[in-house]
Motif scaffolding. Structure first.
Motif, PDB file in Angstrom:
ATOM      1  N   ILE A  57       7.348  -2.670  -8.415  1.00 43.21           N
ATOM      2  CA  ILE A  57       7.712  -4.073  -8.276  1.00 43.21           C
ATOM      3  C   ILE A  57       7.410  -4.490  -6.840  1.00 43.21           C
ATOM      4  N   PRO A  58       6.367  -5.307  -6.629  1.00 39.82           N
ATOM      5  CA  PRO A  58       5.958  -5.660  -5.257  1.00 39.82           C
ATOM      6  C   PRO A  58       7.121  -6.163  -4.410  1.00 39.82           C
ATOM      7  N   TYR A  59       7.198  -5.633  -3.190  1.00 35.96           N
ATOM      8  CA  TYR A  59       8.206  -5.986  -2.185  1.00 35.96           C
ATOM      9  C   TYR A  59       9.623  -5.524  -2.526  1.00 35.96           C
ATOM     10  N   HIS A  60       9.787  -4.796  -3.615  1.00 35.63           N
ATOM     11  CA  HIS A  60      11.111  -4.305  -3.991  1.00 35.63           C
ATOM     12  C   HIS A  60      11.161  -2.777  -4.112  1.00 35.63           C
ATOM     13  N   GLY A  61      10.198  -2.204  -4.784  1.00 32.12           N
ATOM     14  CA  GLY A  61      10.205  -0.760  -4.950  1.00 32.12           C
ATOM     15  C   GLY A  61       9.732  -0.331  -6.323  1.00 32.12           C
ATOM     16  N   VAL A  62      10.372   0.701  -6.850  1.00 27.55           N
ATOM     17  CA  VAL A  62       9.902   1.339  -8.075  1.00 27.55           C
ATOM     18  C   VAL A  62      11.055   1.477  -9.070  1.00 27.55           C
ATOM     19  N   ARG A  63      10.742   1.265 -10.330  1.00 24.45           N
ATOM     20  CA  ARG A  63      11.696   1.543 -11.409  1.00 24.45           C
ATOM     21  C   ARG A  63      11.013   2.437 -12.436  1.00 24.45           C
ATOM     22  N   LEU A  64      11.815   3.208 -13.153  1.00 29.28           N
ATOM     23  CA  LEU A  64      11.291   4.001 -14.253  1.00 29.28           C
ATOM     24  C   LEU A  64      11.081   3.122 -15.476  1.00 29.28           C
ATOM     25  N   THR A  65      10.031   3.391 -16.216  1.00 27.33           N
ATOM     26  CA  THR A  65       9.874   2.765 -17.524  1.00 27.33           C
ATOM     27  C   THR A  65      10.820   3.464 -18.497  1.00 27.33           C
ATOM     28  N   GLU A  66      10.877   2.979 -19.703  1.00 27.53           N
ATOM     29  CA  GLU A  66      11.740   3.622 -20.707  1.00 27.53           C
ATOM     30  C   GLU A  66      11.308   5.068 -20.936  1.00 27.53           C
ATOM     31  N   GLU A  67       9.984   5.298 -20.969  1.00 26.41           N
ATOM     32  CA  GLU A  67       9.474   6.657 -21.122  1.00 26.41           C
ATOM     33  C   GLU A  67       9.820   7.506 -19.911  1.00 26.41           C
ATOM     34  N   GLY A  68       9.697   6.924 -18.725  1.00 24.28           N
ATOM     35  CA  GLY A  68      10.049   7.652 -17.514  1.00 24.28           C
ATOM     36  C   GLY A  68      11.517   8.002 -17.466  1.00 24.28           C
ATOM     37  N   ARG A  69      12.366   7.079 -17.917  1.00 27.75           N
ATOM     38  CA  ARG A  69      13.812   7.345 -17.934  1.00 27.75           C
ATOM     39  C   ARG A  69      14.144   8.490 -18.885  1.00 27.75           C
ATOM     40  N   ARG A  70      13.494   8.511 -20.063  1.00 31.32           N
ATOM     41  CA  ARG A  70      13.740   9.612 -21.014  1.00 31.32           C
ATOM     42  C   ARG A  70      13.356  10.953 -20.406  1.00 31.32           C
ATOM     43  N   GLU A  71      12.213  10.984 -19.714  1.00 36.19           N
ATOM     44  CA  GLU A  71      11.789  12.227 -19.080  1.00 36.19           C
ATOM     45  C   GLU A  71      12.751  12.630 -17.965  1.00 36.19           C
ATOM     46  N   ALA A  72      13.202  11.651 -17.175  1.00 35.37           N
ATOM     47  CA  ALA A  72      14.142  11.953 -16.093  1.00 35.37           C
ATOM     48  C   ALA A  72      15.443  12.528 -16.635  1.00 35.37           C
ATOM     49  N   LEU A  73      15.941  11.972 -17.733  1.00 41.93           N
ATOM     50  CA  LEU A  73      17.185  12.472 -18.322  1.00 41.93           C
ATOM     51  C   LEU A  73      17.001  13.868 -18.906  1.00 41.93           C
ATOM     52  N   ARG A  74      15.810  14.145 -19.436  1.00 40.58           N
ATOM     53  CA  ARG A  74      15.540  15.487 -19.955  1.00 40.58           C
ATOM     54  C   ARG A  74      15.587  16.509 -18.817  1.00 40.58           C
ATOM     55  N   ILE A  75      15.013  16.159 -17.662  1.00 44.52           N
ATOM     56  CA  ILE A  75      15.028  17.046 -16.497  1.00 44.52           C
ATOM     57  C   ILE A  75      16.452  17.201 -15.971  1.00 44.52           C
ATOM     58  N   LEU A  76      17.175  16.081 -15.929  1.00 47.22           N
ATOM     59  CA  LEU A  76      18.564  16.106 -15.444  1.00 47.22           C
ATOM     60  C   LEU A  76      19.429  16.968 -16.351  1.00 47.22           C
ATOM     61  N   ARG A  77      19.186  16.890 -17.654  1.00 44.67           N
ATOM     62  CA  ARG A  77      19.942  17.733 -18.593  1.00 44.67           C
ATOM     63  C   ARG A  77      19.697  19.214 -18.284  1.00 44.67           C
ATOM     64  N   ARG A  78      18.435  19.571 -18.074  1.00 40.45           N
ATOM     65  CA  ARG A  78      18.118  20.962 -17.733  1.00 40.45           C
ATOM     66  C   ARG A  78      18.899  21.412 -16.505  1.00 40.45           C
ATOM     67  N   HIS A  79      18.835  20.589 -15.454  1.00 40.25           N
ATOM     68  CA  HIS A  79      19.473  20.956 -14.190  1.00 40.25           C
ATOM     69  C   HIS A  79      20.975  21.134 -14.366  1.00 40.25           C
ATOM     70  N   ARG A  80      21.613  20.207 -15.029  1.00 44.35           N
ATOM     71  CA  ARG A  80      23.079  20.242 -15.119  1.00 44.35           C
ATOM     72  C   ARG A  80      23.587  21.294 -16.093  1.00 44.35           C
ATOM     73  N   ILE A  81      22.836  21.575 -17.140  1.00 45.70           N
ATOM     74  CA  ILE A  81      23.213  22.690 -18.018  1.00 45.70           C
ATOM     75  C   ILE A  81      23.070  24.009 -17.265  1.00 45.70           C
ATOM     76  N   LEU A  82      21.997  24.144 -16.506  1.00 48.89           N
ATOM     77  CA  LEU A  82      21.813  25.366 -15.708  1.00 48.89           C
ATOM     78  C   LEU A  82      22.952  25.544 -14.713  1.00 48.89           C
ATOM     79  N   GLU A  83      23.327  24.471 -14.013  1.00 49.81           N
ATOM     80  CA  GLU A  83      24.444  24.562 -13.075  1.00 49.81           C
ATOM     81  C   GLU A  83      25.715  25.015 -13.783  1.00 49.81           C
ATOM     82  N   THR A  84      25.968  24.443 -14.950  1.00 50.53           N
ATOM     83  CA  THR A  84      27.187  24.773 -15.687  1.00 50.53           C
ATOM     84  C   THR A  84      27.164  26.213 -16.173  1.00 50.53           C
ATOM     85  N   TYR A  85      26.020  26.671 -16.663  1.00 50.77           N
ATOM     86  CA  TYR A  85      25.907  28.053 -17.130  1.00 50.77           C
ATOM     87  C   TYR A  85      26.089  29.032 -15.971  1.00 50.77           C
ATOM     88  N   LEU A  86      25.457  28.732 -14.846  1.00 55.91           N
ATOM     89  CA  LEU A  86      25.593  29.605 -13.671  1.00 55.91           C
ATOM     90  C   LEU A  86      27.052  29.687 -13.222  1.00 55.91           C
TER      91      LEU A  86
END
Length: 222
Positions: A57-86
């Motif tokens: 977004i010119p002069y504002h920054g960056v946002r995730l698209t819906e596809e990008g948000r789904r991918e980000a949440l998938r990565i976040l799920r991995r990280h937080r499940i790993l933290e919890t298991y550890l």
């Protein structure tokens, strides 16, 4: 999506964290979060915009698209499940799990993560109180105050601690700033100044928490 590179996954996770409030993530903030040069961010943002994962977004920054948000949440799920298991199965302390999960999250498959989640009986929060996205890409919505914003005399419960610095996490644990802890805000010296509080019992001693820690502790009023 095909398999994403480690750097792409890190960018998606960083932009998600920086834009949780709905605002666009500034390229300077992304550079700071990932410890890279702004020119590198510009190039990666262009690449990820072309692939449909982000929008600039010119002069504002960056946002995730819906596809990008789904991918980000998938990565976040991995990280937080790993933290919890550890933490729950391997005895890691809450100040040690982040760095270990960072190393493992790029290698772990979604199938392995789902098995870990099942073994943990599908936890809803990680050791720091952060919500864990579901395998369907849903995440608990919440509106919490930071301890730095909580009203004086308020009785609050700690819901989430947003920090990955081991030393600060150890300090928080020493001060009783852990998910589930009940606290009473006794006062603050000034705006963006230290906060004085005590545990939720009448005879508990007061402690003073610096602003940098208080702004990373998220609470709900009781």
């Amino acid at each position: 999506m095909g398999t994403l590179s480690h750097s792409v996954e890190d960018y998606l996770k960083a932009v998600y964290a920086l834009s949780r409030g709905g605002e666009a993530a500034a390229t300077s903030a992304i550079a700071g979060a990932l410890d890279v040069q702004p020119a590198s961010v510009t190039g990666m943002v262009k690449r990820l915009s072309e692939s449909g994962l982000m929008e600039h977004i010119p002069y504002h920054g960056v946002r995730l698209t819906e596809e990008g948000r789904r991918e980000a949440l998938r990565i976040l799920r991995r990280h937080r499940i790993l933290e919890t298991y550890l933490s729950e199965r391997l005895g890691y302390s809450w100040d040690d799990v982040h760095d270990e999960a960072e190393r493992l999250e790029h290698a772990a498959s979604d199938g392995l993560i789902d098995r870990m989640a099942a073994a943990l009986k599908d936890p809803r929060h990680d050791p720091h109180g952060s919500p864990i996205p579901t395998s369907e890409g849903e995440i608990e919505a919440f509106e919490y105050l930071t301890l730095a914003e909580a009203p004086v005399e308020a009785r609050v419960v700690v819901r989430e601690v947003r920090d990955d610095d081991s030393e600060r996490l150890r300090d928080m644990a020493t001060q009783g700033l852990v998910p589930g802890a009940t606290l009473v805000v006794e006062g603050r010296e000034r705006l963006e100044g230290p906060v004085r509080l005590r545990a939720g019992t009448a005879d508990a001693p007061s402690v003073v928490v610096g602003y940098e820690i208080a702004r990373r502790v998220y609470v709900a009023e009781l």
